[in-house]
Design a protein around this motif. Structure first.
Motif, PDB file in Angstrom:
ATOM      1  N   PRO A  29       0.811  -1.218   0.000  1.00 35.80           N
ATOM      2  CA  PRO A  29       0.000   0.000   0.000  1.00 35.80           C
ATOM      3  C   PRO A  29       0.845   1.269   0.000  1.00 35.80           C
ATOM      4  O   PRO A  29       2.038   1.245   0.310  1.00 35.80           O
ATOM      5  N   GLU A  30       0.199   2.376  -0.307  1.00 34.95           N
ATOM      6  CA  GLU A  30       0.881   3.661  -0.394  1.00 34.95           C
ATOM      7  C   GLU A  30       1.131   4.250   0.994  1.00 34.95           C
ATOM      8  O   GLU A  30       0.226   4.333   1.821  1.00 34.95           O
ATOM      9  N   ILE A  31       2.359   4.683   1.240  1.00 39.94           N
ATOM     10  CA  ILE A  31       2.711   5.365   2.490  1.00 39.94           C
ATOM     11  C   ILE A  31       2.448   6.860   2.351  1.00 39.94           C
ATOM     12  O   ILE A  31       1.872   7.499   3.233  1.00 39.94           O
ATOM     13  N   ALA A  32       2.899   7.404   1.246  1.00 42.59           N
ATOM     14  CA  ALA A  32       2.698   8.817   0.888  1.00 42.59           C
ATOM     15  C   ALA A  32       2.634   8.864  -0.632  1.00 42.59           C
ATOM     16  O   ALA A  32       3.030   7.905  -1.293  1.00 42.59           O
ATOM     17  N   PRO A  33       2.118   9.948  -1.215  1.00 39.68           N
ATOM     18  CA  PRO A  33       2.071  10.009  -2.675  1.00 39.68           C
ATOM     19  C   PRO A  33       3.423   9.685  -3.304  1.00 39.68           C
ATOM     20  O   PRO A  33       4.430  10.321  -2.998  1.00 39.68           O
ATOM     21  N   GLY A  34       3.427   8.644  -4.134  1.00 35.54           N
ATOM     22  CA  GLY A  34       4.657   8.252  -4.809  1.00 35.54           C
ATOM     23  C   GLY A  34       5.538   7.292  -4.052  1.00 35.54           C
ATOM     24  O   GLY A  34       6.590   6.893  -4.552  1.00 35.54           O
ATOM     25  N   VAL A  35       5.143   6.883  -2.858  1.00 40.99           N
ATOM     26  CA  VAL A  35       5.998   6.006  -2.043  1.00 40.99           C
ATOM     27  C   VAL A  35       5.186   4.818  -1.526  1.00 40.99           C
ATOM     28  O   VAL A  35       4.411   4.967  -0.578  1.00 40.99           O
ATOM     29  N   PRO A  36       5.358   3.624  -2.113  1.00 36.60           N
ATOM     30  CA  PRO A  36       4.644   2.455  -1.610  1.00 36.60           C
ATOM     31  C   PRO A  36       5.464   1.684  -0.593  1.00 36.60           C
ATOM     32  O   PRO A  36       6.691   1.830  -0.508  1.00 36.60           O
ATOM     33  N   ALA A  37       4.787   0.842   0.177  1.00 34.30           N
ATOM     34  CA  ALA A  37       5.474  -0.164   0.986  1.00 34.30           C
ATOM     35  C   ALA A  37       5.993  -1.240   0.041  1.00 34.30           C
ATOM     36  O   ALA A  37       5.365  -1.571  -0.958  1.00 34.30           O
ATOM     37  N   LEU A  38       7.158  -1.794   0.357  1.00 35.86           N
ATOM     38  CA  LEU A  38       7.784  -2.813  -0.475  1.00 35.86           C
ATOM     39  C   LEU A  38       8.174  -4.004   0.389  1.00 35.86           C
ATOM     40  O   LEU A  38       8.491  -3.847   1.573  1.00 35.86           O
ATOM     41  N   LEU A  39       8.184  -5.182  -0.203  1.00 37.22           N
ATOM     42  CA  LEU A  39       8.526  -6.389   0.532  1.00 37.22           C
ATOM     43  C   LEU A  39       9.531  -7.206  -0.269  1.00 37.22           C
ATOM     44  O   LEU A  39       9.275  -7.588  -1.415  1.00 37.22           O
ATOM     45  N   ASP A  73      16.049 -17.757   1.441  1.00 38.59           N
ATOM     46  CA  ASP A  73      15.810 -18.555   2.654  1.00 38.59           C
ATOM     47  C   ASP A  73      14.438 -18.275   3.263  1.00 38.59           C
ATOM     48  O   ASP A  73      14.089 -18.857   4.292  1.00 38.59           O
ATOM     49  N   GLY A  74      13.677 -17.355   2.667  1.00 34.30           N
ATOM     50  CA  GLY A  74      12.347 -17.051   3.164  1.00 34.30           C
ATOM     51  C   GLY A  74      12.281 -15.896   4.135  1.00 34.30           C
ATOM     52  O   GLY A  74      11.195 -15.546   4.612  1.00 34.30           O
ATOM     53  N   ASP A  75      13.436 -15.289   4.467  1.00 32.94           N
ATOM     54  CA  ASP A  75      13.435 -14.132   5.359  1.00 32.94           C
ATOM     55  C   ASP A  75      12.837 -12.926   4.637  1.00 32.94           C
ATOM     56  O   ASP A  75      13.090 -12.705   3.452  1.00 32.94           O
TER      57      ASP A  75
END
Length: 419
Positions: free
Chosen positions: A376-386, A391-393
């Motif tokens: 989801p978006e944190i601020a305009p133009g900045v999403p959360a990334l994963l 190893d699954g970490d």
């Protein structure tokens, strides 16, 4: 894969990923050109490069390599994404890369539109504004790597390319997609291949996107992508599932290498909150006097969101560059941030918030992250990334361009990245 995107830095690429994901596309961001094929369920693939401030010939070579990989994934339309403040020198790299991509795709009517109204970037009569200020009066004229001293994007771009530069003014844009398409045809008939297009609102960008249906190459900020997913949706090509999100527990750390006005305000807000801070002095970094492991160990001992930063006043940055040279100073600081990030991840942190495009690129490259899921978006133009290791970490990230986000961005990002 339907839409193939090439980003000239990592934060800008995640900005674009955020825009496309919000419009319902299944998006993956890749760190550099992948070795193998992409997951066939990906609808928009973004190859994030660190090519904004490198020599133009290297930027062209990297971008063409990314283009070939995206073509091999089946993409039918391509987007070259750069910053909404058109960060470039008079020599490039936006113009040279756009030219090379246009030639490789035999593309005519290549739109140039850095506008991003959600972040205050608008383009009117060919001039780029940051809120109510011309670009060259907004603080961008003091950018340490790509100072922008002219707000006329037509004039700035013409210095960077041999292709003819045209313009579609706002009087045509406000007529909607049909008027925009007709104006593009007219500009191209007059000899222009790179065409600067005005945009003041998100509605303008959606209409521009509609007018670009079927064109092979588009260039711009993330806003230019607002109307593109609907073109694919109308043809029944989108699955409609989008991206899912789950935050990550554990400790969080902020790394800030940006000296932009917005980031310096965020650093000040962090200080006002009495949260732990560790300043990286440029002289010490260049002299090799700072040990990444020791800095990371300091951060790991803190109980709440420590900040490691090098966000000096622009005048201080200029003095450092004059003393040591721009490239040497940048390489030393970015290399240090990358090494610190490796130590932090090895220490088991769960969330990493990074401010600054060059810093973000150095961190992602240092961590050898291959792909990022979009949240989801944190601020305009900045999403959360994963990011997920072999190893699954898992590591949750926020990669922020220097001028993005409000004063409490660090706290906002940490909250959204948490489970």
């Amino acid at each position: 894969m339907l839409l193939g995107c090439i980003g000239d830095d990592f934060t800008g690429s995640s900005d674009l990923a955020n825009t496309l994901s919000k419009q319902g596309m299944r998006v993956t961001q890749f760190s550099g050109v992948p070795q193998g094929a992409a997951d066939p369920s990906v609808e928009a693939g973004i190859v994030a490069l660190k090519s904004r401030s490198i020599p133009a010939d290297e930027a062209i070579a990297q971008s063409l390599k990314a283009l070939e990989w995206l073509k091999a994934q089946g993409c039918t339309q391509f987007l070259f994404k750069y910053c909404s403040t058109f960060d470039s020198t008079p020599e490039g790299n936006i113009g040279p890369v756009a030219t090379a991509l246009a030639e490789a795709l035999n593309a005519e009517k290549v739109v140039v539109c850095p506008a991003f109204p959600g972040a205050g970037r608008t383009l009117y009569q060919g001039h780029l504004f940051v809120h109510d200020q011309l670009l060259n009066e907004s603080g961008m004229e003091h950018h340490p790597l790509n100072p922008m001293t002219d707000a006329d994007i037509r004039r700035w771009l013409a210095r960077q390319t041999q292709l003819s530069v045209g313009h579609v003014g706002y009087e045509h844009v406000r007529q909607g997609a049909t008027g925009i398409a007709a104006a593009l045809d007219q500009a191209n008939a007059s000899g222009a291949r790179l065409i600067v297009v005005d945009a003041v609102t998100d509605t303008d960008l959606i209409e521009i996107g509609t007018a670009l249906d079927g064109l092979p190459l588009i260039t711009g900020g993330s806003g230019i992508a607002l109307g593109l997913p609907e073109n694919f949706r109308r043809r029944g090509l989108l699955a409609g599932t989008g991206n899912k999100w789950t935050g990550v527990a554990g400790q969080s750390v902020v790394l800030s290498g940006s000296c932009s006005t917005a980031t310096r305000g965020q650093v000040a807000r962090h200080s006002q909150a009495g949260l732990p801070m560790f300043e990286i002095k440029a002289d010490a970094a260049i002299a090799g006097q700072l040990e990444p492991k020791h800095i990371a160990q300091w951060a790991l001992k803190q109980t709440k969101r420590p900040l490691i930063y090098s966000s000096a006043d622009p005048q201080v940055v200029r003095q450092v560059q004059e003393t040591y040279g721009r490239e040497r100073a940048a390489d030393a600081i970015e290399g240090l941030f990358g090494a610190i990030a490796r130590e932090l991840v090895a220490g088991g942190i769960g969330r990493l918030i990074v401010a600054g495009g060059e810093t973000s690129g150095a961190v992602v490259e240092s961590l050898t992250i291959e792909a990022l899921e979009i949240g989801p978006e944190i601020a305009p133009g900045v999403p959360a990334l994963l990011a997920t290791s072999r190893d699954g970490d898992k590591l949750a990230l926020a990669l922020k361009s220097g001028n993005f986000g409000g004063p409490d961005f660090f706290a906002d990002a940490d909250s959204l990245l948490s489970p």
